[in-house]
Every structure is written in structure tokens, then in C-alpha cells.
Design an enzyme around this catalytic site. Structure first.
Site, short mmCIF file in Angstrom:
data_model
loop_
_atom_site.label_atom_id
_atom_site.label_comp_id
_atom_site.label_asym_id
_atom_site.label_seq_id
_atom_site.Cartn_x
_atom_site.Cartn_y
_atom_site.Cartn_z
N GLU A 166 4.58 -7.97 14.90
CA GLU A 166 4.99 -9.07 14.02
C GLU A 166 4.78 -10.38 14.78
O GLU A 166 5.40 -10.62 15.81
CB GLU A 166 6.45 -8.91 13.62
CG GLU A 166 6.91 -9.97 12.64
CD GLU A 166 8.36 -9.78 12.20
OE1 GLU A 166 8.65 -10.00 11.01
OE2 GLU A 166 9.19 -9.42 13.04
N GLY A 206 27.11 -20.06 17.76
CA GLY A 206 27.04 -19.46 19.08
C GLY A 206 25.77 -18.67 19.24
O GLY A 206 24.98 -18.52 18.30
N GLU A 261 18.46 -6.06 8.15
CA GLU A 261 17.15 -6.43 7.60
C GLU A 261 16.37 -6.99 8.78
O GLU A 261 16.68 -8.06 9.29
CB GLU A 261 17.31 -7.44 6.47
CG GLU A 261 16.04 -7.67 5.69
CD GLU A 261 15.31 -8.91 6.15
OE1 GLU A 261 14.30 -8.74 6.89
OE2 GLU A 261 15.71 -10.02 5.79
N CYS A 289 9.91 -12.58 7.19
CA CYS A 289 9.85 -11.19 7.64
C CYS A 289 9.03 -10.32 6.69
O CYS A 289 8.49 -9.29 7.10
CB CYS A 289 11.25 -10.62 7.82
SG CYS A 289 12.33 -10.97 6.43
N LYS A 322 28.02 -16.04 11.55
CA LYS A 322 27.39 -16.67 12.71
C LYS A 322 25.93 -16.94 12.36
O LYS A 322 25.09 -16.06 12.40
CB LYS A 322 27.44 -15.78 13.96
CG LYS A 322 27.03 -16.58 15.23
CD LYS A 322 26.40 -15.74 16.29
CE LYS A 322 24.92 -15.52 16.10
NZ LYS A 322 24.09 -16.76 16.23
#
Length: 477
Positions: free
Chosen positions: A381, A203, A247, A281, A172
Site C-alpha cells: 500500500e 495523543g 478497518e 485505504c 483519539k
């Protein structure tokens, strides 16, 4: 843009129409206009995909290493045939400069396939331990939930090792950047991956993602995304006691030691933070510099920010495109505003869009100086082109500040003396530490400490994450 499979999902080796009427526009962040519409899956679609993977697992799990190697080599060959299509797709859906899409985004999928193939060639599935045989076996059906910021990187670094291990998968991808994932599904189809081994459904996270995480026939969830969403996935998966590899977020520190070349370290640190519009990230978003050289570092950073060319992703002169969405732009603006309110020194950038870029989700390359550890911009973040420069007094102080975070995905150390850099790297609580801007290495493990997640991806580390360990006691020597 016309795309034949936009309203279909790849399930059991076929492109099937979605069962529901849900549709979603996919927005080009450089124009703020939709460029395609996709179907949004239901739990019924997700269940169909899981059952296809479940039915395919017994046969695929018994394939030989050589058969899986041949399959992955076919995938790599077909991927290379569609390389330019993939690069253009990422540039359109993400707003990444086309040059960057070719050299980094599409390349990431290619290099993960190559490194997984190399890892599988050397991988041993059996080993003796005393009088027992320890064997590594595929864990089963795996739900792979991937983000929008590095679509091919995260898709391929999950799909390739899962197939190498002998697992079957349901992917996904992010609904914000689905086109490159659909092209990858076409690559899988063309490569001759057996029916049901790879399935794709588009989705939303709260509907399809959460349903996959809780599905009784899913043996493992591999998720990349925010820490907030990762907690929801883990809680949902706990009901069926399945393995969860995650992660998640990061707030990576970049320590410039006193003996480093300050000019070079700061310029490269700014460039690394602004790469991919700051939407990575593991971006080095906290730049720690010796206090006595803080003012000098700010001036170097200001010049580097001014040299960053923001604009049309299709221009060869563009260094930085827009951020992904209005929601992301608004979040970045809000945190820049908080940084100003809390007293950080605004060195470059700030609120609003760059001059002449009124259309598109373009954020200004922003530098803050004098940032202290308790400030919001040092802790949250931001996921945008915003760098916080933080002064430190001693090396021990720098390590303490770097480790003072709920996150631990990556860290960076710049030094003139390599041994000194290595010593500092050992003290940092992060899953990956990059010394002197070392090039990315897909053979090194990737994953986080603390709230940055668990499990490890890339190369043989990724293959092992998709496997169970069985001890056959009494095997004999």
C-alpha cells in the site's frame, strides 16, 4: 492560528487542560509550516477520559431509542451549523482542496449522521427466537482510534453508531489532523450530549492509543489505520479479551472487463486513484486491463494524469493537494523509486515534486504500466497518487490477480454488461465491490477481508458492531 481548546481535552463534558507538558506542532502540508500547537495526552489523561465514560455508561445505556434519536438529530443540526468551519479545518490540516473538503470530507460526516439516524429509526433491539427473547444491548465503553486521511468520515462513522447503540466513547483522533476532531467535540458539546458520554483526547498511538486498547474498563476498540498498527492494537486488546473492530490497509483492484468503455473506465480509474491525493485505504490503485489493450490504456491514463491539476488547496482550480507529511512524501518517493528499479513502465509523474511546487509535500500524479503481480508497487500500500496498470489475459486471470493480495478492503469492476460485472464481483475477496463506479453508499457495509480488518461500519451494520447479543431463555412467546 489561535484555537482556544488546542491545549485542552474534552473530558466529562468539560474542556480540561492536559496534565502533562507535551506539545506538538500541527503542520499545514501545503506550506510545511505549523499552524497550531496541540497538547499531547498522557496515560493519566486517557485514564480520566475512560473513567468518565465508564461512569456515564449505566445511565446512558438505559436511554430510550427516541432519546438517542433526538440527541443524534441535535448533533446533526449543530454539525451543519459548523460545516464551513469543519471544511476549512480539514483543508488546512490535511491539504485537501477546499472544494473537496466541502463536497467530500465535511459531507462524509454529515451523511454518516443522516444514515445512522435513518438506521436507528428502523432498528429493532428485540426479536423473538423460538421461546427466547434475543436482545441487542450496548457493549459498553468504546475507544475509537481514527486516522488523518478522512477525519470526519472515520470519526462520525464510529461515534454516531456507538451513541445510537447506547455506548459511551473515548475518541483519539490522529495527532496529524486534530483540528476537525476538536471542532466535532464542540459540536457534541453544543448538541447537549450528556457528560461523559463523549470524550476526546489527543495523543500518539504508542502512548494514548495503546493505553486505551489495553484499558480494563474499555469494552471495545474500534481502530482505523495501517495493518501494522492494527496488529499492535489487537495484541494489546487481547490481554483483556475485548472486542476489536478494525478497518486497515488496502490494495484495491479495479478490473476493466473487455466489454467496458476503456476510455471512460481508465479516466475515471485514474481520477479515483488520485482523489484525496491517493490517501484513501480503499483507493483503486491496481488497474487491471485486457492485455491486448494495455498500450491504449497507458496512453489514456497518461492524458488523465497530465490533466490533473496539482496545487494550492485554497484554489478552486486545484484537483489534488499535497500529501499529509514529509514522512508520507518520503515513503511515496521511495516506492516510486522501487517501481522504476523493478522495471515497471513509468507512464506519468515519477520522482520529485511537480514543477513550480517547491514548498509543500506535493507528489507528482504517477502512473506505472506493465506492472506484474510480484512487483512491490503491486503488493504494498503506497498511500499516495500512484497507479499501477496491470495487463491480464482472461477474465479468470484478472480475478486471480485481483485476489492475489494480503488485503481485501475493496474492489472495483467495470463492464458493459451488468450481469457479467455482478458475476465477477461475487468472485472477488473484498468487503466492498463497486460496479461501474457506483456512487458511495453509506447504507452498505464497509470493512475488509484478510489483513484489511474485521467488523463492519456504516448504518445499521455499524450500530450492531457496537452491541452485545443477549438471549433470554424462557421469555415465552
Amino acid at each position: 492560528m489561535q484555537y482556544d481548546n488546542a491545549l485542552r481535552f474534552f473530558i466529562d463534558g468539560q474542556w480540561l487542560m492536559a496534565s502533562g507538558a507535551g506539545r506538538m506542532d500541527v503542520i499545514n502540508p501545503a506550506t510545511e509550516h505549523p499552524f497550531m500547537q496541540i497538547a499531547i495526552g498522557t496515560t493519566e489523561d486517557a485514564d480520566l477520559a475512560v473513567r468518565a465514560a465508564f461512569e456515564a455508561f449505566p445511565a446512558f445505556s438505559q436511554t430510550s431509542k427516541s432519546e438517542r434519536l433526538e440527541l443524534l438529530r441535535n448533533v446533526l443540526r449543530c454539525y451543519n451549523d459548523r460545516y464551513e468551519d469543519i471544511a476549512h479545518a480539514v483543508s488546512t490540516e490535511l491539504g485537501a482542496p477546499l472544494k473537496f473538503s466541502r463536497e467530500a470530507q465535511a459531507w462524509a460526516g454529515q451523511i454518516h449522521l443522516e444514515s445512522t439516524i435513518a438506521a436507528l429509526e428502523a432498528f429493532s433491539f428485540d426479536e423473538h427466537s423460538g421461546s427466547s427473547m434475543v436482545t441487542w444491548e450496548p457493549i459498553g465503553v468504546c475507544a475509537l482510534i481514527t486516522p488523518w486521511n478522512w477525519p470526519l468520515n472515520q470519526i462520525v462513522c464510529k461515534v454516531a453508531p456507538a451513541l445510537a447503540a447506547g455506548c459511551t466513547v473515548v475518541l483519539k483522533p490522529s495527532e496529524l489532523a486534530p483540528l476537525s476532531a476538536m471542532i466535532f467535540a464542540e459540536v457534541i458539546e453544543k448538541a447537549g450530549v450528556p457528560r461523559g458520554v463523549f470524550n476526546l483526547i489527543n495523543g500518539t498511538g504508542p502512548v494514548v492509543g495503546q493505553y486505551l486498547a489495553g484499558h480494563a474498563k474499555v469494552d471495545m476498540v474500534s481502530f482505523t489505520g495501517s495493518t501494522r498498527a492494527g496488529i499492535i492494537v489487537a495484541k494489546t486488546a487481547a490481554e483483556t479479551v475485548k472486542r476489536v473492530a478494525q478497518e486497515l490497509g488496502g490494495k484495491s483492484a479495479n478490473i476493466v472487463l473487455a466489454d467496458a468503455d476503456l476510455e471512460d473506465a481508465v479516466i475515471k480509474g485514474v481520477e479515483a486513484c488520485f482523489s484525496n491525493s491517493g490517501q484513501s485505504c480503499d483507493a483503486p490503485t491496481r488497474l487491471l486491463v485486457p492485455a491486448e489493450r494495455h498500450a491504449e490504456a497507458l496512453e489514456i491514463a497518461r492524458r488523465a494524469a497530465a490533466a490533473t491539476r496539482v496545487g494550492d488547496p485554497l484554489s478552486e482550480n486545484t484537483d489534488m493537494g499535497p500529501v499529509i507529511s514529509q514522512q508520507q512524501f518520503d515513503k511515496i518517493q521511495g516506492l516510486i523509486g522501487v517501481g522504476i528499479e523493478e522495471g515497471a513502465i513509468l507512464v506519468a509523474g515519477g520522482l520529485g515534486k511537480p514543477e513550480g511546487l517547491d514548498v509543500g509535500y506535493y507528489a507528482k500524479p504517477t502512473i506505472f504500466g506493465g506492472v506484474t503481480p510480484e512487483m512491490t508497487i503491486a503488493r504494498e500500500e503506497i498511500f499516495g497518487p500512484v497507479l499501477s496498470i496491470m495487463p491480464y489475459d482472461t477474465e479468470a486471470d484478472a480475478v486471480r490477480i485481483a485476489n492475489d493480495s494480503i488485503y481485501g478492503l475493496a474492489a472495483y469492476v467495470q463492464a458493459g454488461n451488468l450481469e457479467r460485472a455482478r458475476a465477477v464481483a461475487r468472485k472477488l475477496r473484498a468487503g466492498a465491490v463497486y460496479v461501474n463506479y457506483a456512487p458511495w453508499d453509506t447504507h452498505a457495509p464497509f470493512g475488509g477481508y484478510k489483513q484489511s480488518g474485521n467488523g463492519r461500519e456504516y448504518s445499521h451494520w455499524g450500530i450492531r458492531d457496537f452491541m452485545e447479543v443477549k438471549g433470554i431463555v424462557g421469555w415465552g412467546t
